[in-house]
Design an enzyme around this catalytic site. Structure first.
Site, PDB file in Angstrom:
ATOM      1  N   CYS A   1       0.870  -1.390   0.092  1.00 34.14           N
ATOM      2  CA  CYS A   1       0.105   0.098  -0.091  1.00 34.14           C
ATOM      3  C   CYS A   1       1.022   1.164   0.140  1.00 34.14           C
ATOM      4  O   CYS A   1       1.092   1.949   1.060  1.00 34.14           O
ATOM      5  CB  CYS A   1      -0.834  -0.134   1.226  1.00 34.14           C
ATOM      6  SG  CYS A   1      -1.900  -1.505   1.410  1.00 34.14           S
ATOM      7  N   ALA A   2       1.404   1.371  -1.168  1.00 30.55           N
ATOM      8  CA  ALA A   2       2.871   2.290  -0.983  1.00 30.55           C
ATOM      9  C   ALA A   2       2.387   3.999  -1.257  1.00 30.55           C
ATOM     10  O   ALA A   2       3.316   4.671  -1.023  1.00 30.55           O
ATOM     11  CB  ALA A   2       3.681   2.169  -2.235  1.00 30.55           C
TER      12      ALA A   2
ATOM     13  N   GLY B   1       4.015   7.342  -1.234  1.00 28.46           N
ATOM     14  CA  GLY B   1       5.795   7.082  -1.203  1.00 28.46           C
ATOM     15  C   GLY B   1       6.536   7.362  -0.469  1.00 28.46           C
ATOM     16  O   GLY B   1       7.699   6.869  -0.559  1.00 28.46           O
TER      17      GLY B   1
ATOM     18  N   ASP C   1      -4.909  -3.512  -6.862  1.00 33.28           N
ATOM     19  CA  ASP C   1      -5.446  -3.670  -5.656  1.00 33.28           C
ATOM     20  C   ASP C   1      -4.585  -4.628  -4.789  1.00 33.28           C
ATOM     21  O   ASP C   1      -4.433  -5.869  -5.065  1.00 33.28           O
ATOM     22  CB  ASP C   1      -6.864  -4.264  -5.956  1.00 33.28           C
ATOM     23  CG  ASP C   1      -7.757  -4.387  -4.784  1.00 33.28           C
ATOM     24  OD1 ASP C   1      -7.098  -4.232  -3.712  1.00 33.28           O
ATOM     25  OD2 ASP C   1      -8.928  -4.557  -4.884  1.00 33.28           O
TER      26      ASP C   1
ATOM     27  N   ASP D   1       1.446  -0.989   4.893  1.00 41.05           N
ATOM     28  CA  ASP D   1       0.955   0.264   5.862  1.00 41.05           C
ATOM     29  C   ASP D   1      -0.600   0.454   5.376  1.00 41.05           C
ATOM     30  O   ASP D   1      -0.509   1.270   4.471  1.00 41.05           O
ATOM     31  CB  ASP D   1       1.930   1.400   5.321  1.00 41.05           C
ATOM     32  CG  ASP D   1       1.567   2.575   6.024  1.00 41.05           C
ATOM     33  OD1 ASP D   1       0.830   2.526   7.200  1.00 41.05           O
ATOM     34  OD2 ASP D   1       2.073   3.597   5.432  1.00 41.05           O
TER      35      ASP D   1
ATOM     36  N   CYS E   1      -1.636   3.822  10.969  1.00 41.79           N
ATOM     37  CA  CYS E   1      -1.237   5.191  11.700  1.00 41.79           C
ATOM     38  C   CYS E   1      -2.544   5.523  12.624  1.00 41.79           C
ATOM     39  O   CYS E   1      -3.320   6.273  12.596  1.00 41.79           O
ATOM     40  CB  CYS E   1      -1.084   6.181  10.754  1.00 41.79           C
ATOM     41  SG  CYS E   1      -0.668   7.803  11.591  1.00 41.79           S
TER      42      CYS E   1
END
Length: 445
Positions: free
Chosen positions: A260-261, A264, A311, A328, A381
């Site tokens: 899930c970059a 970036g 996806d 992430d 997060c």
């Protein structure tokens, strides 16, 4: 001529803050994304830009408290006050109660703003309301309108409940909520092999060997940042990438995946760490426009095998392809309320149902893509238990080929960070000065 370019009686810095509040309210914009463009449009730099930034972000952080105060000063429900006028009144409250702006300047500039953007009649109303607000300081107002955490610290009640549960009680709740309302310091990261911490301005971060904390100013003025060899990144996010790279794997260690970059930041640090190990990173992001941001972040970097718009729950890679995977995951973002102040007002309890289901699918998919002996680092997060221990527990109960390992051993300098499950880690703004990142290390058995 567009209205924003007309000659106006409104102060430019306050006008920028007003337009940020409108964009957040009408367009679901994010403050930190919409603000730079508005600052450039109005030609604000230096102290004026800093003033506009604090005025916009601080007003959104304290909106709940200011609304309680305004409700005590207005003889009708706030929902019946025109939205643009209410935005301006909130800006006036922040100047009067939380910034070193003289009372007459805070009131007169807000009244000018309402007159310019709404009407003379609305300006008279704003003047009367703000004169009432100015009669007491913030502490006195909170004592009058409510000392409960929701009002005193400007957090929705359900968010307070979730944070209390994550902390395990009330002992640190006030400290956490107060930390959520502190403007975050700008933290930079030097990307190994491309820059060093020594060439960046600021003081070294407490835990990351690649970070510095800026005392102020524009981070883009640092040559390494301007050239893409370093970037802006919270220390908690740096620690996630560091842990993902440091976890031992059995056998070959050549193919890494950031599932899930977007946008970036972690991918850029992870790619630099991969290159140092002789490995390569695939950066995967579902949304095409965010994949473009990832490409921009990775431009000129070594250790990049490719950037793919895909996806993460149905990624186009063969099972067992990767030696290590970072997940992430998309989350409520309630661990980053310092830098995403609007998230507290935008998120709803119902969001947890959809997000936790997605998080479980992403971790399951990541384990499928990881070879035996490889690792998956799951990070959010958010300290919310449903998104942390709840997701990890559900994944482990559903499969026999994954075990939870101690992520704390990878970051030995970080203390007082025990997570809700043994071996997991939870960072906190009030303890560590970072976003409230959660980390869990899973090994494919």
């Amino acid at each position: 001529m567009p209205r924003s370019q007309r000659r106006t009686g409104a102060d430019p810095a306050r006008l920028v803050a007003f337009e940020v509040l409108k964009a957040v309210r009408v367009e679901d914009a994010y403050t930190n994304l919409v603000l730079p463009a508005l600052l450039r449009r109005h030609g604000l730099t230096g102290r004026d830009a800093g003033f506009a930034t604090e005025l916009a972000s601080g007003t959104i952080r304290w909106q709940g408290t200011y609304d309680a105060i305004l409700a005590a000063c207005i003889d009708r429900p706030l929902r019946k006050v025109e939205s643009k006028v209410l935005d301006a009144l909130r800006l006036g409250c922040h100047q009067l109660l939380a910034m070193r702006v003289p009372t007459h300047a805070a009131i007169s500039t807000t009244v000018d703003l309402v007159r310019d953007r709404v009407s003379a009649g609305a300006a008279g109303f704003a003047n009367a309301v703000l004169r009432k607000v100015a009669q007491q300081d913030l502490e006195a107002w909170v004592a009058q309108v409510g000392t409960d955490p929701t009002t005193a610290y400007s957090h929705p009640g359900w968010v307070v409940d979730e944070l209390r549960a994550a902390l395990g009680g009330d002992a640190e709740l006030g400290a956490l909520l107060a930390a959520d309302n502190e403007p975050p310091k700008v933290t930079l990261v030097a990307r190994p092999g491309r820059s060093t911490r020594d060439e960046l301005p600021g003081e070294p971060t407490a835990f990351s060997p690649y970070g510095v904390v800026l005392p102020g100013g524009d981070p883009g003025q640092a040559p390494a940042v301007a050239e893409g060899r370093a970037g802006v990144q919270d220390e908690g996010s740096q620690l996630v990438a560091i842990a993902a790279a440091a976890a031992p794997v059995e056998g070959l260690d050549a193919r890494w995946l950031d599932l899930c970059a977007g946008p970036g930041g972690k991918a850029a640090l992870l790619a630099a760490l991969a290159a140092e190990c002789g490995a390569g990173l695939v950066a995967s992001e579902r949304q095409v426009h965010r994949a473009q941001l990832v490409r921009r972040s990775l431009r000129g970097a070594g250790g990049v095998l490719g950037v793919v718009a895909a996806d993460g729950t149905a990624a186009p890679y063969r099972p067992g392809t990767f030696d290590r995977v970072l997940v992430d995951a998309p989350c409520t973002g309630l661990g980053a309320l310092r830098r995403r102040p609007e998230a507290r007002w935008r998120r709803r309890p119902a969001d947890l149902v959809e997000l936790t289901a997605l998080q479980r699918r992403l971790v399951d998919g990541a384990l499928d893509l990881t070879r035996p002996g490889g690792i998956v680092l799951y990070a959010t997060c958010s300290p919310v238990l449903a998104e942390t221990s709840g997701v990890v527990t559900a994944v482990l109960e559903g499969r026999a080929d994954a075990v939870l390992e101690d992520v704390g051993q990878l970051l030995p300098d970080v203390s007082d960070a025990a997570g809700p499950l043994p071996g997991t880690m939870q960072l906190w703004p009030h303890r560590h000065g970072t976003d409230a990142m959660f980390l869990a290390l899973l090994r494919k058995s």
